[in-house]
Design a protein around this motif. Structure first.
Motif, mmCIF file in Angstrom:
data_model
loop_
_atom_site.group_PDB
_atom_site.id
_atom_site.type_symbol
_atom_site.label_atom_id
_atom_site.label_comp_id
_atom_site.label_asym_id
_atom_site.label_seq_id
_atom_site.Cartn_x
_atom_site.Cartn_y
_atom_site.Cartn_z
ATOM 1 N N GLY A 77 4.056 5.689 -5.496
ATOM 2 C CA GLY A 77 4.204 5.566 -6.939
ATOM 3 C C GLY A 77 5.223 4.556 -7.402
ATOM 4 O O GLY A 77 5.624 4.553 -8.566
ATOM 5 N N HIS A 78 5.629 3.655 -6.526
ATOM 6 C CA HIS A 78 6.632 2.653 -6.888
ATOM 7 C C HIS A 78 6.031 1.462 -7.627
ATOM 8 O O HIS A 78 6.745 0.737 -8.312
ATOM 9 C CB HIS A 78 7.380 2.167 -5.642
ATOM 10 C CG HIS A 78 8.190 3.231 -4.995
ATOM 11 N ND1 HIS A 78 8.876 3.044 -3.808
ATOM 12 C CD2 HIS A 78 8.453 4.521 -5.348
ATOM 13 C CE1 HIS A 78 9.503 4.148 -3.468
ATOM 14 N NE2 HIS A 78 9.250 5.062 -4.384
ATOM 15 N N VAL A 79 4.735 1.222 -7.425
ATOM 16 C CA VAL A 79 4.030 0.172 -8.151
ATOM 17 C C VAL A 79 2.686 0.725 -8.613
ATOM 18 O O VAL A 79 2.163 1.683 -8.028
ATOM 19 C CB VAL A 79 3.806 -1.098 -7.288
ATOM 20 C CG1 VAL A 79 5.121 -1.732 -6.889
ATOM 21 C CG2 VAL A 79 2.956 -0.778 -6.059
ATOM 22 N N SER A 80 2.118 0.119 -9.642
ATOM 23 C CA SER A 80 0.812 0.545 -10.148
ATOM 24 C C SER A 80 -0.295 -0.069 -9.289
ATOM 25 O O SER A 80 -0.062 -0.992 -8.496
ATOM 26 C CB SER A 80 0.644 0.093 -11.595
ATOM 27 O OG SER A 80 0.549 -1.325 -11.662
ATOM 28 N N THR A 81 -1.514 0.436 -9.465
ATOM 29 C CA THR A 81 -2.661 -0.116 -8.744
ATOM 30 C C THR A 81 -2.867 -1.586 -9.092
ATOM 31 O O THR A 81 -3.133 -2.421 -8.219
ATOM 32 C CB THR A 81 -3.932 0.684 -9.072
ATOM 33 O OG1 THR A 81 -3.737 2.052 -8.690
ATOM 34 C CG2 THR A 81 -5.142 0.119 -8.343
ATOM 35 N N VAL B 127 0.601 6.514 8.811
ATOM 36 C CA VAL B 127 1.378 7.482 9.591
ATOM 37 C C VAL B 127 2.835 7.478 9.138
ATOM 38 O O VAL B 127 3.452 8.538 8.946
ATOM 39 C CB VAL B 127 1.273 7.168 11.097
ATOM 40 C CG1 VAL B 127 2.270 8.009 11.890
ATOM 41 C CG2 VAL B 127 -0.139 7.426 11.604
ATOM 42 N N ALA B 128 3.394 6.298 8.946
ATOM 43 C CA ALA B 128 4.771 6.203 8.475
ATOM 44 C C ALA B 128 4.928 6.837 7.098
ATOM 45 O O ALA B 128 5.915 7.538 6.823
ATOM 46 C CB ALA B 128 5.205 4.739 8.437
ATOM 47 N N TYR B 129 3.966 6.599 6.229
ATOM 48 C CA TYR B 129 3.997 7.192 4.885
ATOM 49 C C TYR B 129 4.024 8.716 4.955
ATOM 50 O O TYR B 129 4.769 9.372 4.222
ATOM 51 C CB TYR B 129 2.779 6.717 4.099
ATOM 52 C CG TYR B 129 2.488 7.518 2.858
ATOM 53 C CD1 TYR B 129 3.301 7.418 1.731
ATOM 54 C CD2 TYR B 129 1.397 8.394 2.814
ATOM 55 C CE1 TYR B 129 3.036 8.165 0.597
ATOM 56 C CE2 TYR B 129 1.119 9.136 1.685
ATOM 57 C CZ TYR B 129 1.945 9.019 0.576
ATOM 58 O OH TYR B 129 1.685 9.771 -0.541
ATOM 59 N N LEU B 130 3.231 9.294 5.849
ATOM 60 C CA LEU B 130 3.144 10.748 5.949
ATOM 61 C C LEU B 130 4.438 11.375 6.475
ATOM 62 O O LEU B 130 4.770 12.507 6.119
ATOM 63 C CB LEU B 130 1.970 11.136 6.856
ATOM 64 C CG LEU B 130 0.578 10.805 6.308
ATOM 65 C CD1 LEU B 130 -0.485 11.087 7.362
ATOM 66 C CD2 LEU B 130 0.290 11.595 5.037
ATOM 67 N N LEU C 10 0.833 -1.204 0.000
ATOM 68 C CA LEU C 10 0.000 0.000 0.000
ATOM 69 C C LEU C 10 0.867 1.253 0.000
ATOM 70 O O LEU C 10 0.627 2.191 -0.781
ATOM 71 C CB LEU C 10 -0.912 -0.002 1.226
ATOM 72 C CG LEU C 10 -1.694 1.297 1.484
ATOM 73 C CD1 LEU C 10 -2.655 1.584 0.341
ATOM 74 C CD2 LEU C 10 -2.429 1.215 2.821
ATOM 75 N N VAL C 11 1.865 1.290 0.856
ATOM 76 C CA VAL C 11 2.726 2.470 0.930
ATOM 77 C C VAL C 11 3.524 2.640 -0.365
ATOM 78 O O VAL C 11 3.686 3.767 -0.863
ATOM 79 C CB VAL C 11 3.668 2.364 2.150
ATOM 80 C CG1 VAL C 11 4.734 3.458 2.118
ATOM 81 C CG2 VAL C 11 2.860 2.464 3.436
#
Length: 222
Positions: A77-81, A205-208, A71-72
């Motif tokens: 943007g490292h992988v597509s949906t 939270v980590a992503y932010l 998810l992160v």
């Protein structure tokens, strides 16, 4: 290329989840009722296998082995949906097969449901903290010391088994898979939604905070 990556995620999850459940069964059998010794055996096997799998499969798929990580990586943007959904499905299916394989290896009934309730604010907080720390470990080490990523993740999970009240599942796929094992590593199906919500919250939270904590290496430190 995507087929190889999906196979890597499925196989890696199978091996990792078999290790978590299998080592838990072995540790409990050998510990003579000493839960600390059982947890230690479970911890060491999991940390060691994580190092191996990330080293081996990282160049193939990134060795996410965890929908929260995927998810992160999608948000960054490292992988597509499409790839993210494929990874998630591979992780869950491979992981469940890994749990079943552990049951076969230890001569247990393949199809089980756990009765071990893990619920309440302390457990949910622990899962949010464990997952947040895991994502920060991955993103920070990948940015600052990429060669140390396998060791960094393995050591973090080894530590998190002991400093979190939940013993650090930190992975929605393994939470689902462990609900299908009435063993040392199990979690009751009723406890799964709370764990997954806490894990996803910790990952977000980590992503932010990741980019603020770990700027590009060509930037001057504050």
């Amino acid at each position: 290329m995507i087929r190889r990556a999906l196979l890597a995620e499925a196989l890696g999850s199978l091996i990792l989840f078999a290790t978590v459940v299998g080592s838990g069964i072995m540790a409990e059998r050998l510990a003579g009722g000493n839960l600390a010794i059982a947890l230690l055996g479970n911890t060491l096997a999991t940390g060691a296998m994580l190092f191996v799998l990330i080293t081996m499969l990282g160049p193939v798929s990134g060795a996410h082995l965890n929908p929260a990580v995927t998810l992160v990586m999608r948000l960054r943007g490292h992988v597509s949906t499409k790839v993210a959904f494929g990874y998630g499905a591979a992780q869950i299916v491979g992981g469940i097969i890994g749990v079943w394989l552990a049951h076969v290896m230890f001569d247990l009934s393949v199809l089980q449901l756990s009765h071990k309730v893990r619920a309440g604010p302390s457990q949910w907080t622990a899962e949010a903290v464990a997952t947040c720390g895991l994502i920060l470990t991955i993103l920070g080490t990948a940015r600052m010391r990429p060669a140390q990523l396998p060791a960094s993740v393995a050591l973090y999970i080894t530590a998190a088994y002991w400093f979190t009240a939940s013993t650090s599942f930190a992975n929605p796929a393994i939470t689902v898979a462990r609900s299908l094992s009435d063993s040392f590593a199990g979690i009751a199906p009723s406890s799964v939604p709370g764990f997954i919500l806490a894990q996803l919250a910790g990952a977000l939270v980590a992503y932010l905070f990741a980019d603020r904590l770990f700027p590009d290496t060509n930037e001057e430190p504050a």
